[in-house]
Structure formats: structure tokens, C-alpha cells
Design a protein around this motif. Sequence first.
Motif, PDB file in Angstrom:
ATOM      1  N   LYS A  87       0.807  -1.220   0.000  1.00  0.00           N
ATOM      2  CA  LYS A  87       0.000   0.000   0.000  1.00  0.00           C
ATOM      3  C   LYS A  87       0.839   1.268   0.000  1.00  0.00           C
ATOM      4  O   LYS A  87       0.573   2.194  -0.741  1.00  0.00           O
ATOM      5  CB  LYS A  87      -0.978   0.029   1.187  1.00  0.00           C
ATOM      6  CG  LYS A  87      -2.133  -0.934   1.021  1.00  0.00           C
ATOM      7  CD  LYS A  87      -2.965  -0.515  -0.184  1.00  0.00           C
ATOM      8  CE  LYS A  87      -4.038  -1.521  -0.500  1.00  0.00           C
ATOM      9  NZ  LYS A  87      -4.564  -1.380  -1.838  1.00  0.00           N
ATOM     10  N   LEU A  88       1.867   1.346   0.842  1.00  0.00           N
ATOM     11  CA  LEU A  88       2.817   2.462   0.840  1.00  0.00           C
ATOM     12  C   LEU A  88       4.208   1.867   0.890  1.00  0.00           C
ATOM     13  O   LEU A  88       4.574   1.187   1.846  1.00  0.00           O
ATOM     14  CB  LEU A  88       2.595   3.403   2.036  1.00  0.00           C
ATOM     15  CG  LEU A  88       3.570   4.579   2.135  1.00  0.00           C
ATOM     16  CD1 LEU A  88       3.492   5.459   0.877  1.00  0.00           C
ATOM     17  CD2 LEU A  88       3.274   5.404   3.371  1.00  0.00           C
ATOM     18  N   HIS A  89       4.960   2.078  -0.168  1.00  0.00           N
ATOM     19  CA  HIS A  89       6.301   1.497  -0.291  1.00  0.00           C
ATOM     20  C   HIS A  89       7.262   2.651  -0.531  1.00  0.00           C
ATOM     21  O   HIS A  89       7.168   3.343  -1.532  1.00  0.00           O
ATOM     22  CB  HIS A  89       6.290   0.531  -1.473  1.00  0.00           C
ATOM     23  CG  HIS A  89       7.524  -0.322  -1.550  1.00  0.00           C
ATOM     24  ND1 HIS A  89       7.626  -1.373  -2.423  1.00  0.00           N
ATOM     25  CD2 HIS A  89       8.701  -0.317  -0.876  1.00  0.00           C
ATOM     26  CE1 HIS A  89       8.790  -1.945  -2.309  1.00  0.00           C
ATOM     27  NE2 HIS A  89       9.461  -1.326  -1.370  1.00  0.00           N
ATOM     28  N   ILE A  90       8.198   2.825   0.402  1.00  0.00           N
ATOM     29  CA  ILE A  90       9.155   3.932   0.320  1.00  0.00           C
ATOM     30  C   ILE A  90      10.545   3.361   0.139  1.00  0.00           C
ATOM     31  O   ILE A  90      10.986   2.493   0.908  1.00  0.00           O
ATOM     32  CB  ILE A  90       9.091   4.811   1.584  1.00  0.00           C
ATOM     33  CG1 ILE A  90       7.689   5.399   1.732  1.00  0.00           C
ATOM     34  CG2 ILE A  90      10.144   5.910   1.531  1.00  0.00           C
ATOM     35  CD1 ILE A  90       7.467   6.143   3.017  1.00  0.00           C
ATOM     36  N   ASP A  91      11.266   3.843  -0.885  1.00  0.00           N
ATOM     37  CA  ASP A  91      12.628   3.394  -1.128  1.00  0.00           C
ATOM     38  C   ASP A  91      13.492   3.774   0.079  1.00  0.00           C
ATOM     39  O   ASP A  91      13.504   4.915   0.507  1.00  0.00           O
ATOM     40  CB  ASP A  91      13.179   4.039  -2.399  1.00  0.00           C
ATOM     41  CG  ASP A  91      14.532   3.473  -2.781  1.00  0.00           C
ATOM     42  OD1 ASP A  91      14.801   2.304  -2.437  1.00  0.00           O
ATOM     43  OD2 ASP A  91      15.314   4.188  -3.450  1.00  0.00           O
ATOM     44  N   GLY A  92      14.182   2.831   0.636  1.00  0.00           N
ATOM     45  CA  GLY A  92      14.975   3.067   1.838  1.00  0.00           C
ATOM     46  C   GLY A  92      14.215   2.695   3.091  1.00  0.00           C
ATOM     47  O   GLY A  92      14.789   2.542   4.150  1.00  0.00           O
ATOM     48  N   GLY A  93      12.909   2.593   2.993  1.00  0.00           N
ATOM     49  CA  GLY A  93      12.076   2.091   4.071  1.00  0.00           C
ATOM     50  C   GLY A  93      11.874   2.964   5.264  1.00  0.00           C
ATOM     51  O   GLY A  93      11.405   2.508   6.300  1.00  0.00           O
ATOM     52  N   SER A  94      12.237   4.240   5.218  1.00  0.00           N
ATOM     53  CA  SER A  94      12.072   5.062   6.419  1.00  0.00           C
ATOM     54  C   SER A  94      10.901   6.030   6.273  1.00  0.00           C
ATOM     55  O   SER A  94      10.663   6.590   5.220  1.00  0.00           O
ATOM     56  CB  SER A  94      13.352   5.837   6.721  1.00  0.00           C
ATOM     57  OG  SER A  94      13.612   6.740   5.681  1.00  0.00           O
ATOM     58  N   ILE A  95      10.174   6.172   7.372  1.00  0.00           N
ATOM     59  CA  ILE A  95       9.091   7.135   7.451  1.00  0.00           C
ATOM     60  C   ILE A  95       9.333   7.932   8.724  1.00  0.00           C
ATOM     61  O   ILE A  95       9.615   7.379   9.777  1.00  0.00           O
ATOM     62  CB  ILE A  95       7.702   6.440   7.563  1.00  0.00           C
ATOM     63  CG1 ILE A  95       7.436   5.608   6.316  1.00  0.00           C
ATOM     64  CG2 ILE A  95       6.595   7.470   7.778  1.00  0.00           C
ATOM     65  CD1 ILE A  95       6.151   4.807   6.391  1.00  0.00           C
ATOM     66  N   SER A  96       9.247   9.244   8.622  1.00  0.00           N
ATOM     67  CA  SER A  96       9.395  10.055   9.817  1.00  0.00           C
ATOM     68  C   SER A  96       8.204  10.990   9.905  1.00  0.00           C
ATOM     69  O   SER A  96       7.566  11.315   8.921  1.00  0.00           O
ATOM     70  CB  SER A  96      10.697  10.858   9.798  1.00  0.00           C
ATOM     71  OG  SER A  96      10.667  11.776   8.730  1.00  0.00           O
ATOM     72  N   SER A  97       7.894  11.398  11.128  1.00  0.00           N
ATOM     73  CA  SER A  97       6.791  12.333  11.306  1.00  0.00           C
ATOM     74  C   SER A  97       7.162  13.335  12.386  1.00  0.00           C
ATOM     75  O   SER A  97       7.946  13.045  13.275  1.00  0.00           O
ATOM     76  CB  SER A  97       5.508  11.588  11.684  1.00  0.00           C
ATOM     77  OG  SER A  97       5.672  10.961  12.940  1.00  0.00           O
ATOM     78  N   ASP A  98       6.596  14.527  12.265  1.00  0.00           N
ATOM     79  CA  ASP A  98       6.788  15.541  13.313  1.00  0.00           C
ATOM     80  C   ASP A  98       5.630  15.390  14.291  1.00  0.00           C
ATOM     81  O   ASP A  98       4.472  15.337  13.908  1.00  0.00           O
ATOM     82  CB  ASP A  98       6.778  16.936  12.705  1.00  0.00           C
ATOM     83  CG  ASP A  98       7.960  17.158  11.793  1.00  0.00           C
ATOM     84  OD1 ASP A  98       9.023  16.544  12.030  1.00  0.00           O
ATOM     85  OD2 ASP A  98       7.823  17.940  10.825  1.00  0.00           O
ATOM     86  N   THR A  99       5.964  15.285  15.577  1.00  0.00           N
ATOM     87  CA  THR A  99       4.901  15.142  16.592  1.00  0.00           C
ATOM     88  C   THR A  99       4.910  16.300  17.543  1.00  0.00           C
ATOM     89  O   THR A  99       5.835  17.031  17.669  1.00  0.00           O
ATOM     90  CB  THR A  99       5.057  13.827  17.376  1.00  0.00           C
ATOM     91  OG1 THR A  99       6.360  13.797  17.939  1.00  0.00           O
ATOM     92  CG2 THR A  99       4.834  12.663  16.476  1.00  0.00           C
TER      93      THR A  99
END
Length: 189
Positions: A177-189
Amino acid sequence: SNSSATVPSITIKDTDTTLVTNQTIGRLNFEHSDTNNAGVGAKIEAVSDFNNGNTRLSFFAGNPTSLDEKLRIRNTGDIVFDADNQAFYWDADVARLGIGTQTPSVPLEVDVSGAGDVFKLTRDTGTNGELNIDFSGANANFASAQGGYTFTTSSVSSAMTIASNGDVGIGISPIRKLHIDGGSISSDT
């Protein structure tokens, strides 16, 4: 070739010596004699655009009780379809097309008021074919092929892909469903 002296012609001459803007110089009426609706069904007018002698041709169509201007050709080469509603305008001086505007500021300008689609392309047969929008020099491209979408930049050949099944890939063709090259996801909280 024939010289102008031997070519048959019809001349409609306005004898008014003071030409003003929007003055009709000559008119060709197309009339019919239908007993239920007799009268002018169409006409062509030569009209002064300005008081400097520039002239346009205006084409009207409708019925004997209501004729509307459907086409206007100016001496500059500008063409207006459905002149009252500014539906379609070609500005010959700058090679620009306006839809819904008579003052296009870019090669193709669409000005639509109200709700609804602004732009729609439909292909009703076949499975092959692509929609490509290429912004060469602007470092952005968009392509649609086989039901998916690909966004590219000058440095990334597949910056983002939306597959025909809805999977989204960033920097990679998606396999989930969501595939990101490098596999990292970051978010600001």
C-alpha cells in the motif's frame, strides 16, 4: 493567375464618412420564407472594431426572432467562437488559446466558473495508451500508463508512483500500500 480587373466580385460599400467603433459596415442576410417562421435565419456582418478602420467579420445564427453571434474573426487574425460567452478565443498575435476567457496569459488558459470538471480526457476503447504531461525544463513530469501514474523529476526517474491497484511508491515501484525506497518514514509530533 487572373488580374483583379477580370475577377468577378461583389462590393458592399458603406457611404458613411465617419466610422465609429462597432458600426456595421455591411451585412449579408440569409432569409427563408417558411410561412410559420419567415425571416433572417443567419447573417454575416462586417463591423468596425475601432475608429481606425480595423474591421471584423461577425457570423450570426439562430432563428428570425433571435440571432446570436457565434463566430468573430478580427483583422488581427484573432478568432472568437460564441462571442457573447467567450467560449473559445484564439489570440493570433501571441499564439494563445483561451477557453472561457478572451485574455489568455499562457499558451492554453481555461477559465471556468462554478462547480464541475475543468479538464477531462476520456478514452472509451482499447487498453493501450498513455497520458503524458511533460514540463521539460521545469524538472517535473507526469505520465499515466495502464491505469497507473508516475511522477518524475530531473534527478529521479520514479519520484512517486501510484499503481493501478492504488499502491503508492516513493522512489520505487510499489509492492504494498505504501512502499518507500529506503524504508524510512518520519513524522513531526
